[in-house]
Design an enzyme around this catalytic site. Structure first.
Site, short mmCIF file in Angstrom:
data_model
loop_
_atom_site.label_atom_id
_atom_site.label_comp_id
_atom_site.label_asym_id
_atom_site.label_seq_id
_atom_site.Cartn_x
_atom_site.Cartn_y
_atom_site.Cartn_z
N CYS A 63 0.86 -1.18 0.00
CA CYS A 63 0.00 0.00 0.00
C CYS A 63 0.90 1.23 0.00
O CYS A 63 2.12 1.11 -0.01
CB CYS A 63 -0.91 -0.02 1.23
SG CYS A 63 -2.30 1.14 1.07
N CYS A 93 -0.18 4.30 1.98
CA CYS A 93 -0.54 5.27 3.02
C CYS A 93 0.58 5.46 4.04
O CYS A 93 0.69 6.52 4.65
CB CYS A 93 -1.85 4.88 3.70
SG CYS A 93 -1.87 3.21 4.34
N CYS A 119 -3.99 6.03 0.07
CA CYS A 119 -3.41 4.76 -0.37
C CYS A 119 -3.04 4.77 -1.85
O CYS A 119 -3.08 3.73 -2.52
CB CYS A 119 -4.37 3.61 -0.07
SG CYS A 119 -4.79 3.49 1.68
N LYS A 160 -12.29 -5.11 2.34
CA LYS A 160 -11.75 -4.20 3.35
C LYS A 160 -12.67 -3.00 3.50
O LYS A 160 -12.93 -2.29 2.53
CB LYS A 160 -10.34 -3.76 2.93
CG LYS A 160 -9.72 -2.77 3.90
CD LYS A 160 -8.27 -2.51 3.56
CE LYS A 160 -7.70 -1.44 4.47
NZ LYS A 160 -6.29 -1.14 4.14
N ARG A 213 -11.23 7.48 3.62
CA ARG A 213 -10.96 6.51 2.55
C ARG A 213 -12.24 5.94 1.95
O ARG A 213 -12.23 4.88 1.34
CB ARG A 213 -10.14 5.34 3.11
CG ARG A 213 -8.84 5.72 3.77
CD ARG A 213 -7.93 4.49 3.85
NE ARG A 213 -6.87 4.61 4.82
CZ ARG A 213 -5.82 5.41 4.72
NH1 ARG A 213 -5.70 6.22 3.68
NH2 ARG A 213 -4.90 5.43 5.66
N GLU A 225 -16.50 -7.89 -4.08
CA GLU A 225 -15.10 -7.45 -4.02
C GLU A 225 -14.16 -8.66 -3.94
O GLU A 225 -13.18 -8.75 -4.66
CB GLU A 225 -14.86 -6.57 -2.79
CG GLU A 225 -15.18 -5.10 -3.00
CD GLU A 225 -14.10 -4.38 -3.81
OE1 GLU A 225 -13.10 -5.00 -4.19
OE2 GLU A 225 -14.27 -3.17 -4.06
N LYS A 255 -11.67 -7.70 6.56
CA LYS A 255 -11.04 -6.78 7.51
C LYS A 255 -11.93 -5.58 7.74
O LYS A 255 -12.40 -5.01 6.74
CB LYS A 255 -9.71 -6.33 6.91
CG LYS A 255 -8.97 -5.33 7.75
CD LYS A 255 -7.72 -4.90 7.04
CE LYS A 255 -7.10 -3.79 7.84
NZ LYS A 255 -6.28 -2.94 7.06
N SER A 258 -6.32 -3.05 14.71
CA SER A 258 -5.79 -2.31 15.87
C SER A 258 -6.88 -1.91 16.87
O SER A 258 -6.68 -2.01 18.08
CB SER A 258 -5.04 -1.08 15.38
OG SER A 258 -5.87 -0.25 14.58
N TYR A 315 -2.61 -8.84 16.57
CA TYR A 315 -1.54 -8.27 17.39
C TYR A 315 -1.32 -9.09 18.66
O TYR A 315 -0.36 -8.84 19.38
CB TYR A 315 -1.86 -6.81 17.72
CG TYR A 315 -1.98 -5.96 16.47
CD1 TYR A 315 -0.83 -5.49 15.82
CD2 TYR A 315 -3.22 -5.67 15.90
CE1 TYR A 315 -0.94 -4.75 14.65
CE2 TYR A 315 -3.33 -4.92 14.75
CZ TYR A 315 -2.19 -4.47 14.11
OH TYR A 315 -2.29 -3.75 12.96
#
Ligand code: PBG
Length: 325
Positions: free
Chosen positions: A123, A125, A133, A198, A219, A235, A250, A276, A315
């Site tokens: 990407c 960004c 992006c 996404k 975005r 998609e 995501k 996140s 994470y």
């Protein structure tokens, strides 16, 4: 005489003991299924903790080799790599320079732990000064110009040592453009993990701090509307038709319906990204004493498996490798 209802049917029979419950458990999560996302910052001396993601720091590029070895020694088998660039411009061109941060960090990681699966987030960004992006023209991210740069970046990533490239820019045609460029450069065996469904999501909040992305605007003209489920299938199926080797949903928890429906429509391996904001919600709620972190991690990862994910980006992956759950 048997009857298919109570009292001859007692579903609690199989829940009586831990061993019985283990025996009939339908899904498991092991380190084979997990990808650990990491942030690598250039031109700094010290690891910088990310305030909104307790337990996660940006890794200084100069400590990357030793950190990768430690991550691998802990039992992590795959990492998704993000660069924190100090050389941002309006195109994000550092990301396709042969001596740029992206190429360097992939090379360093691959050399440090050749067995670790190295995945390059593909990407711009992280590398653009406007935080979008791709290439901005007349206030919009220009799809086809951005494709050219994604193709260049994919080849640089593969040359750098990426085992998988993972386009997350949400440009139309990005899988086909990258596949063609990789094949022409001789990387016919480099798989593409498409961030295929996404969403434009508030759950990416802490990530923006992690990467110091100073996004002007939003975005929504390229990432998907969170209310759309059918479109999310379209998609992903487009990406499959263009040659993706993995599909992805995501964020994770708020989009389990998409994951479950997609599972019914594709034979490709499916990834899900516990992003996140999902991490932060669990961490801060656990810190406040409202929930037990490990139980919630286990439950959320179990939900992803139940819904049909083969692979989970989280994470929590390193903590799970160290301490289990
Ligand atoms: C970049 C990218 C983002 C994330 C992964 N790749 C941010 C965004 O699209 O705004 C988010 C990951 C996370 O929140 O953990 N395109």
């Amino acid at each position: 005489m048997t009857s298919d209802t109570f009292p001859s049917v007692r579903l609690r029979r199989l829940r009586k003991t831990p061993a019985l419950r283990d025996l009939v458990r339908e899904h498991t999560v092991t380190m084979n299924d997990l990808i650990y996302p990491i942030f690598v910052e250039e031109d700094v001396e010290e690891a910088r903790p990310i305030k909104t993601m307790p337990g996660i720091s940006r890794i200084p590029e100069k400590h990357l080799a030793q950190e990768i070895k430690a991550i691998y020694a802990d039992g992590v088998k795959a990492v998704m790599m993000f660069g924190v660039s100090h050389h941002k411009n309006d195109t994000g061109s550092d990301s396709w320079q042969t001596d740029g941060l992206l190429a360097r960090m992939l090379k360093t990681a691959k050399n440090a732990a050749p067995e670790l699966v190295i995945i390059a987030d593909s990407c711009f960004c992280d590398y653009t000064d406007h935080g979008h992006c791709g290439i901005v023209r007349d206030g919009h991210v220009h799809n086809d110009l951005t494709l050219e740069n994604l193709a260049k970046q994919a080849v640089v990533a593969a040359r750098g040592g990426a085992d998988i490239v993972a386009p997350s820019a949400m440009m139309d045609g990005q899988i086909a453009a990258m596949r063609q460029a990789l094949d022409e450069a001789g990387f016919t065996d480099t798989p593409i993990m498409a961030y295929s469904s996404k969403f434009a999501s508030g759950f990416y909040g802490p990530f923006r701090e992690a990467l110091e992305v100073d996004l002007k605007g939003d975005r929504k003209a390229y990432q998907m509307d969170s209310f759309n489920g059918r479109e999310a299938l379209r998609e992903s199926l487009q990406d499959e038709a263009e040659g993706a080797d993995f599909l992805m949903v995501k964020p994770g928890l708020a989009y389990l319906d998409v994951l479950a429906r997609l599972r019914e429509q594709t034979l490709l391996p499916l990834a899900v990204y516990q992003v996140s904001g999902e991490y932060a919600m669990i961490k801060f709620a656990a810190q406040a004493g409202a929930i037990e972190e490990k139980r919630i991690v286990r439950e959320t990862l179990g939900a992803f498996k139940r819904a049909g994910a083969d692979v989970i980006l989280s994470y929590f992956a390193r903590a799970i490798a160290r301490e289990g759950f």
